[in-house]
Design a protein around this motif. Structure first.
Motif, PDB file in Angstrom:
ATOM      1  N   SER A  87     -18.790 -14.908 -12.598  1.00  0.00           N
ATOM      2  CA  SER A  87     -18.102 -15.821 -11.684  1.00  0.00           C
ATOM      3  C   SER A  87     -16.662 -16.014 -12.136  1.00  0.00           C
ATOM      4  N   ILE A  88     -15.831 -16.322 -11.161  1.00  0.00           N
ATOM      5  CA  ILE A  88     -14.430 -16.679 -11.409  1.00  0.00           C
ATOM      6  C   ILE A  88     -14.208 -17.984 -10.668  1.00  0.00           C
ATOM      7  N   LYS A  89     -13.659 -18.969 -11.373  1.00  0.00           N
ATOM      8  CA  LYS A  89     -13.356 -20.214 -10.669  1.00  0.00           C
ATOM      9  C   LYS A  89     -12.041 -20.792 -11.168  1.00  0.00           C
ATOM     10  N   GLU A  90     -11.536 -21.701 -10.383  1.00  0.00           N
ATOM     11  CA  GLU A  90     -10.323 -22.417 -10.750  1.00  0.00           C
ATOM     12  C   GLU A  90      -9.157 -21.478 -11.064  1.00  0.00           C
ATOM     13  N   VAL A  91      -8.951 -20.443 -10.247  1.00  0.00           N
ATOM     14  CA  VAL A  91      -7.798 -19.569 -10.442  1.00  0.00           C
ATOM     15  C   VAL A  91      -6.563 -20.262  -9.886  1.00  0.00           C
ATOM     16  N   SER A  92      -5.537 -20.331 -10.723  1.00  0.00           N
ATOM     17  CA  SER A  92      -4.264 -20.919 -10.318  1.00  0.00           C
ATOM     18  C   SER A  92      -3.154 -19.990 -10.785  1.00  0.00           C
ATOM     19  N   ILE A  93      -2.353 -19.505  -9.835  1.00  0.00           N
ATOM     20  CA  ILE A  93      -1.233 -18.618 -10.156  1.00  0.00           C
ATOM     21  C   ILE A  93       0.032 -19.277  -9.616  1.00  0.00           C
ATOM     22  N   THR A  94       0.966 -19.582 -10.522  1.00  0.00           N
ATOM     23  CA  THR A  94       2.165 -20.312 -10.101  1.00  0.00           C
ATOM     24  C   THR A  94       3.348 -19.405  -9.776  1.00  0.00           C
ATOM     25  N   ARG A  95       3.343 -18.180 -10.329  1.00  0.00           N
ATOM     26  CA  ARG A  95       4.386 -17.226  -9.958  1.00  0.00           C
ATOM     27  C   ARG A  95       3.944 -15.819 -10.304  1.00  0.00           C
ATOM     28  N   LEU A  96       4.539 -14.853  -9.614  1.00  0.00           N
ATOM     29  CA  LEU A  96       4.200 -13.451  -9.850  1.00  0.00           C
ATOM     30  C   LEU A  96       5.174 -12.842 -10.855  1.00  0.00           C
ATOM     31  N   PRO A  97       4.645 -12.121 -11.839  1.00  0.00           N
ATOM     32  CA  PRO A  97       5.510 -11.459 -12.830  1.00  0.00           C
ATOM     33  C   PRO A  97       6.315 -10.327 -12.185  1.00  0.00           C
ATOM     34  N   GLU A  98       7.481 -10.085 -12.745  1.00  0.00           N
ATOM     35  CA  GLU A  98       8.341  -9.001 -12.273  1.00  0.00           C
ATOM     36  C   GLU A  98       8.285  -7.824 -13.236  1.00  0.00           C
ATOM     37  N   ASN A  99       8.696  -6.657 -12.742  1.00  0.00           N
ATOM     38  CA  ASN A  99       8.731  -5.464 -13.588  1.00  0.00           C
ATOM     39  C   ASN A  99       9.448  -5.765 -14.898  1.00  0.00           C
ATOM     40  N   GLY A 100       8.873  -5.280 -15.993  1.00  0.00           N
ATOM     41  CA  GLY A 100       9.473  -5.457 -17.309  1.00  0.00           C
ATOM     42  C   GLY A 100       9.021  -6.706 -18.033  1.00  0.00           C
ATOM     43  N   GLU A 101       8.448  -7.659 -17.310  1.00  0.00           N
ATOM     44  CA  GLU A 101       7.989  -8.882 -17.974  1.00  0.00           C
ATOM     45  C   GLU A 101       6.678  -8.619 -18.718  1.00  0.00           C
ATOM     46  N   LYS A 102       6.504  -9.346 -19.826  1.00  0.00           N
ATOM     47  CA  LYS A 102       5.311  -9.194 -20.657  1.00  0.00           C
ATOM     48  C   LYS A 102       4.375 -10.371 -20.444  1.00  0.00           C
ATOM     49  N   LEU A 103       3.166 -10.052 -19.997  1.00  0.00           N
ATOM     50  CA  LEU A 103       2.132 -11.067 -19.867  1.00  0.00           C
ATOM     51  C   LEU A 103       1.479 -11.261 -21.228  1.00  0.00           C
ATOM     52  N   VAL A 104       1.279 -12.489 -21.631  1.00  0.00           N
ATOM     53  CA  VAL A 104       0.554 -12.818 -22.852  1.00  0.00           C
ATOM     54  C   VAL A 104      -0.590 -13.732 -22.427  1.00  0.00           C
ATOM     55  N   THR A 105      -1.802 -13.257 -22.646  1.00  0.00           N
ATOM     56  CA  THR A 105      -2.982 -13.949 -22.139  1.00  0.00           C
ATOM     57  C   THR A 105      -3.895 -14.374 -23.274  1.00  0.00           C
ATOM     58  N   THR A 106      -4.238 -15.657 -23.278  1.00  0.00           N
ATOM     59  CA  THR A 106      -5.136 -16.199 -24.286  1.00  0.00           C
ATOM     60  C   THR A 106      -6.482 -16.498 -23.644  1.00  0.00           C
ATOM     61  N   VAL A 107      -7.511 -15.923 -24.243  1.00  0.00           N
ATOM     62  CA  VAL A 107      -8.894 -16.142 -23.822  1.00  0.00           C
ATOM     63  C   VAL A 107      -9.521 -17.076 -24.850  1.00  0.00           C
ATOM     64  N   SER A 108     -10.017 -18.218 -24.397  1.00  0.00           N
ATOM     65  CA  SER A 108     -10.679 -19.179 -25.278  1.00  0.00           C
ATOM     66  C   SER A 108     -12.141 -19.279 -24.873  1.00  0.00           C
ATOM     67  N   VAL A 109     -13.030 -18.938 -25.800  1.00  0.00           N
ATOM     68  CA  VAL A 109     -14.459 -18.955 -25.518  1.00  0.00           C
ATOM     69  C   VAL A 109     -14.967 -20.386 -25.564  1.00  0.00           C
ATOM     70  N   LEU A 110     -15.576 -20.817 -24.462  1.00  0.00           N
ATOM     71  CA  LEU A 110     -16.160 -22.156 -24.377  1.00  0.00           C
ATOM     72  C   LEU A 110     -17.621 -22.129 -24.787  1.00  0.00           C
ATOM     73  N   GLN A 111     -18.339 -21.068 -24.352  1.00  0.00           N
ATOM     74  CA  GLN A 111     -19.762 -20.921 -24.678  1.00  0.00           C
ATOM     75  C   GLN A 111     -20.133 -19.449 -24.683  1.00  0.00           C
ATOM     76  N   GLU A 112     -21.029 -19.091 -25.581  1.00  0.00           N
ATOM     77  CA  GLU A 112     -21.633 -17.756 -25.601  1.00  0.00           C
ATOM     78  C   GLU A 112     -23.113 -17.942 -25.841  1.00  0.00           C
ATOM     79  N   PHE A 113     -23.933 -17.396 -24.925  1.00  0.00           N
ATOM     80  CA  PHE A 113     -25.370 -17.552 -25.076  1.00  0.00           C
ATOM     81  C   PHE A 113     -26.088 -16.422 -24.360  1.00  0.00           C
ATOM     82  N   MET A 114     -26.890 -15.680 -25.087  1.00  0.00           N
ATOM     83  CA  MET A 114     -27.727 -14.615 -24.545  1.00  0.00           C
ATOM     84  C   MET A 114     -26.958 -13.650 -23.628  1.00  0.00           C
ATOM     85  N   GLY A 115     -25.804 -13.204 -24.091  1.00  0.00           N
ATOM     86  CA  GLY A 115     -25.037 -12.222 -23.335  1.00  0.00           C
ATOM     87  C   GLY A 115     -24.176 -12.792 -22.230  1.00  0.00           C
TER      88      GLY A 115
END
Length: 141
Positions: A87-115
């Protein structure tokens, strides 16, 4: 910021293959978090009129989660199983990146259980958040 691993190693850790690879750097990895990156280019299949589109941002986020799992298995010297977005929920995008810009994405695990992994994801450019989401992924058995 430099990637911890080569692009070739990184690409071996996710199931997607060119031209559908939307991560090109692994900056940090920890027990419950990962920071990945992508430099937006004109040749990217999700780039239109010099901007990286919404589907590209969401796919980048999803591949960052896949990289988290892939790198965990890589450290254990095991083959990573294929995962799926549950599932994907609560997607919020405030602006679109332009060519040459570097996206830096942090993934924070809230829960992991049985795969099943529940994560918060924040994508930034120059320390400015441009997108947020919460995803649930499921490992194939």
């Amino acid at each position: 910021m430099e990637s911890m691993i080569s692009k070739e190693t990184l690409q071996a850790l996710i199931p997607q293959k060119a031209p559908f690879v939307m991560v090109d750097a692994l900056y940090r990895f920890g027990e419950n978090a990962l920071t990945a990156g992508l430099t937006v280019t004109e040749g990217n299949i999700f780039t239109t009129e010099g901007k990286f589109t919404e589907p590209g941002i969401v796919e980048h986020m999803a591949q960052s989660v896949a990289l988290y799992t892939g790198y965990q298995y890589y450290l254990k010297q095991e083959q990573a199983p294929t995962g799926y977005i549950g599932s994907i929920k609560e997607v919020s995008i405030t602006r679109l990146p332009e060519n040459g810009e570097k996206l830096v994405t942090t993934v924070s695990v809230l829960q992991e259980f049985m795969g099943i992994t529940l994560v918060d994801i924040v994508t930034s450019i120059n320390n400015e958040p441009i997108a947020k989401s919460q995803m649930k992924t499921v490992l194939a058995k």
